[in-house]
Design a protein around this motif. Structure first.
Motif, PDB file in Angstrom:
ATOM      1  N   CYS A 192     -39.855 -67.345  55.627  1.00 52.53           N
ATOM      2  CA  CYS A 192     -39.624 -66.261  56.593  1.00 52.53           C
ATOM      3  C   CYS A 192     -40.549 -65.079  56.321  1.00 52.53           C
ATOM      4  N   LYS A 193     -40.921 -64.410  57.380  1.00 55.45           N
ATOM      5  CA  LYS A 193     -41.733 -63.207  57.274  1.00 55.45           C
ATOM      6  C   LYS A 193     -40.830 -61.973  57.264  1.00 55.45           C
ATOM      7  N   GLN A 194     -41.369 -60.878  56.756  1.00 58.03           N
ATOM      8  CA  GLN A 194     -40.625 -59.616  56.793  1.00 58.03           C
ATOM      9  C   GLN A 194     -40.573 -59.114  58.234  1.00 58.03           C
ATOM     10  N   VAL A 195     -39.391 -58.731  58.678  1.00 57.84           N
ATOM     11  CA  VAL A 195     -39.218 -58.243  60.046  1.00 57.84           C
ATOM     12  C   VAL A 195     -39.051 -56.726  60.029  1.00 57.84           C
ATOM     13  N   ILE A 196     -39.932 -56.051  60.756  1.00 59.31           N
ATOM     14  CA  ILE A 196     -39.891 -54.593  60.889  1.00 59.31           C
ATOM     15  C   ILE A 196     -39.643 -54.270  62.356  1.00 59.31           C
ATOM     16  N   ILE A 197     -38.576 -53.541  62.631  1.00 54.57           N
ATOM     17  CA  ILE A 197     -38.268 -53.154  64.009  1.00 54.57           C
ATOM     18  C   ILE A 197     -38.213 -51.637  64.083  1.00 54.57           C
ATOM     19  N   ASP A 198     -39.087 -51.077  64.910  1.00 49.14           N
ATOM     20  CA  ASP A 198     -39.207 -49.617  65.035  1.00 49.14           C
ATOM     21  C   ASP A 198     -39.360 -48.945  63.677  1.00 49.14           C
TER      22      ASP A 198
ATOM     23  N   GLU B 281     -49.962 -63.016  59.777  1.00 50.60           N
ATOM     24  CA  GLU B 281     -49.873 -64.079  58.777  1.00 50.60           C
ATOM     25  C   GLU B 281     -49.783 -63.547  57.350  1.00 50.60           C
ATOM     26  N   SER B 282     -50.187 -62.310  57.129  1.00 44.09           N
ATOM     27  CA  SER B 282     -50.122 -61.762  55.772  1.00 44.09           C
ATOM     28  C   SER B 282     -49.942 -60.253  55.839  1.00 44.09           C
ATOM     29  N   SER B 283     -49.326 -59.709  54.791  1.00 48.01           N
ATOM     30  CA  SER B 283     -49.164 -58.266  54.690  1.00 48.01           C
ATOM     31  C   SER B 283     -48.873 -57.908  53.242  1.00 48.01           C
ATOM     32  N   ASP B 284     -48.801 -56.620  52.966  1.00 47.72           N
ATOM     33  CA  ASP B 284     -48.713 -56.137  51.588  1.00 47.72           C
ATOM     34  C   ASP B 284     -47.250 -56.040  51.130  1.00 47.72           C
ATOM     35  N   PRO B 285     -46.808 -56.912  50.212  1.00 52.24           N
ATOM     36  CA  PRO B 285     -45.419 -56.856  49.730  1.00 52.24           C
ATOM     37  C   PRO B 285     -45.077 -55.539  49.043  1.00 52.24           C
ATOM     38  N   SER B 286     -46.077 -54.866  48.471  1.00 49.76           N
ATOM     39  CA  SER B 286     -45.796 -53.603  47.784  1.00 49.76           C
ATOM     40  C   SER B 286     -45.396 -52.507  48.766  1.00 49.76           C
ATOM     41  N   VAL B 287     -45.739 -52.684  50.033  1.00 51.90           N
ATOM     42  CA  VAL B 287     -45.374 -51.718  51.066  1.00 51.90           C
ATOM     43  C   VAL B 287     -44.173 -52.202  51.862  1.00 51.90           C
ATOM     44  N   TYR B 288     -44.183 -53.488  52.233  1.00 52.95           N
ATOM     45  CA  TYR B 288     -43.206 -53.987  53.193  1.00 52.95           C
ATOM     46  C   TYR B 288     -42.083 -54.823  52.589  1.00 52.95           C
ATOM     47  N   GLY B 289     -42.120 -55.098  51.295  1.00 58.51           N
ATOM     48  CA  GLY B 289     -41.056 -55.880  50.683  1.00 58.51           C
ATOM     49  C   GLY B 289     -41.477 -57.314  50.403  1.00 58.51           C
ATOM     50  N   GLN B 290     -40.620 -58.018  49.658  1.00 56.85           N
ATOM     51  CA  GLN B 290     -40.961 -59.333  49.120  1.00 56.85           C
ATOM     52  C   GLN B 290     -41.339 -60.356  50.190  1.00 56.85           C
TER      53      GLN B 290
ATOM     54  N   ARG C 264     -51.101 -51.649  59.174  1.00 54.11           N
ATOM     55  CA  ARG C 264     -50.500 -52.228  57.962  1.00 54.11           C
ATOM     56  C   ARG C 264     -51.196 -51.793  56.675  1.00 54.11           C
ATOM     57  N   ILE C 265     -52.113 -50.822  56.760  1.00 55.61           N
ATOM     58  CA  ILE C 265     -52.808 -50.308  55.576  1.00 55.61           C
ATOM     59  C   ILE C 265     -52.375 -48.865  55.347  1.00 55.61           C
ATOM     60  N   VAL C 266     -52.151 -48.510  54.084  1.00 57.17           N
ATOM     61  CA  VAL C 266     -51.682 -47.165  53.745  1.00 57.17           C
ATOM     62  C   VAL C 266     -52.872 -46.213  53.605  1.00 57.17           C
ATOM     63  N   PHE C 267     -52.800 -45.103  54.347  1.00 55.74           N
ATOM     64  CA  PHE C 267     -53.795 -44.034  54.257  1.00 55.74           C
ATOM     65  C   PHE C 267     -53.066 -42.737  53.926  1.00 55.74           C
ATOM     66  N   ASP C 268     -53.836 -41.706  53.594  1.00 59.60           N
ATOM     67  CA  ASP C 268     -53.250 -40.369  53.525  1.00 59.60           C
ATOM     68  C   ASP C 268     -53.969 -39.489  54.540  1.00 59.60           C
TER      69      ASP C 268
ATOM     70  N   ILE D  51     -43.648 -59.414  60.756  1.00 64.07           N
ATOM     71  CA  ILE D  51     -43.329 -59.328  62.182  1.00 64.07           C
ATOM     72  C   ILE D  51     -43.031 -57.868  62.487  1.00 64.07           C
ATOM     73  N   GLU D  52     -43.743 -57.314  63.439  1.00 60.54           N
ATOM     74  CA  GLU D  52     -43.511 -55.933  63.858  1.00 60.54           C
ATOM     75  C   GLU D  52     -43.066 -55.930  65.310  1.00 60.54           C
ATOM     76  N   ILE D  53     -41.949 -55.261  65.562  1.00 56.13           N
ATOM     77  CA  ILE D  53     -41.427 -55.155  66.922  1.00 56.13           C
ATOM     78  C   ILE D  53     -41.146 -53.684  67.208  1.00 56.13           C
ATOM     79  N   TYR D  54     -41.646 -53.218  68.338  1.00 60.12           N
ATOM     80  CA  TYR D  54     -41.360 -51.858  68.788  1.00 60.12           C
ATOM     81  C   TYR D  54     -40.633 -51.958  70.117  1.00 60.12           C
ATOM     82  N   LEU D  55     -39.488 -51.287  70.188  1.00 60.60           N
ATOM     83  CA  LEU D  55     -38.597 -51.442  71.330  1.00 60.60           C
ATOM     84  C   LEU D  55     -38.857 -50.400  72.416  1.00 60.60           C
TER      85      LEU D  55
END
Length: 202
Positions: free
Chosen positions: A138-144, A172-181, A55-59, A188-192
């Protein structure tokens, strides 16, 4: 004495083999793994220079220093996210690499986390769709690697089974500037699994 020497040699060889198998993570190897997993040449697509790891941005110039803390086997999540239909924040690129450490989850682990996520979404997202509805709990939901609108996320989550899920995490927390409001409430991260990806109703 001979037997003791043989045992000692065996122990030394065994320890050396453990060192060899404990391969440190590096971006070059992970790139190769992603290309094999998704059947794609990363040099031929419009790939973001940024990489999201835990959940952290690198280059690409800084990611290897972070990887030195991990063994390759600890990088559980390897995803190539198509940003063309995503709400993830990005600049002038079409795909981004998402990586994460984790652990092999049992069906019971997945079921408990999935149940908790469902309970939250069903309790806080109205059945009747409201235009521009903002879910304060609600939390931001990221799927794949794709960020979903909250109603769509609720529908998908309610149709998932543990057999559809390769890995699921509730932060419980994440960066809104990356993942949205909604990420200010958590992520929530789900990989199928391959089976989950093939479900046509989504």
């Amino acid at each position: 004495m001979k037997n003791k020497s043989t045992i000692l040699i065996f122990i030394i060889c065994f320890c050396l083999s453990l060192d060899l198998t404990a391969q440190k993570a590096d971006f070059s190897t992970i790139r190769d793994n992603i290309e094999a997993k998704f059947w794609v040449d990363l040099d031929t697509i419009n790939l973001c220079e940024s990489i999201i790891f835990n959940r952290i941005v690198f280059d690409s110039s800084t990611i290897n220093s972070e990887f030195r803390k991990y063994e390759l086997s600890e990088i559980i999540v390897t995803e190539l996210a198509d940003l063309s239909e995503s709400r993830l924040i990005h600049k002038n690129c079409d795909f981004i690499i998402l990586l994460g450490t984790g652990y092999s989850q049992s069906d019971d682990d997945k079921s408990q986390i999935l149940g908790r996520i469902r309970e939250n979404l069903n309790a806080n997202v109205p059945k009747l769709k409201i235009h521009d509805f903002l879910c304060s709990k609600c939390k931001q939901v990221i799927i794949d690697g794709r960020a979903y609108e909250i109603y769509e996320a609720k529908e998908i989550v309610n149709n998932l089974t543990v057999k559809d899920i390769e890995y699921i995490a509730d932060y419980e927390s994440s960066d809104p500037s990356v993942y949205g409001q909604n990420a200010q409430n958590g992520l929530i991260e789900i990989y199928l699994t391959k089976k989950g990806k093939k479900k046509k109703s989504w």
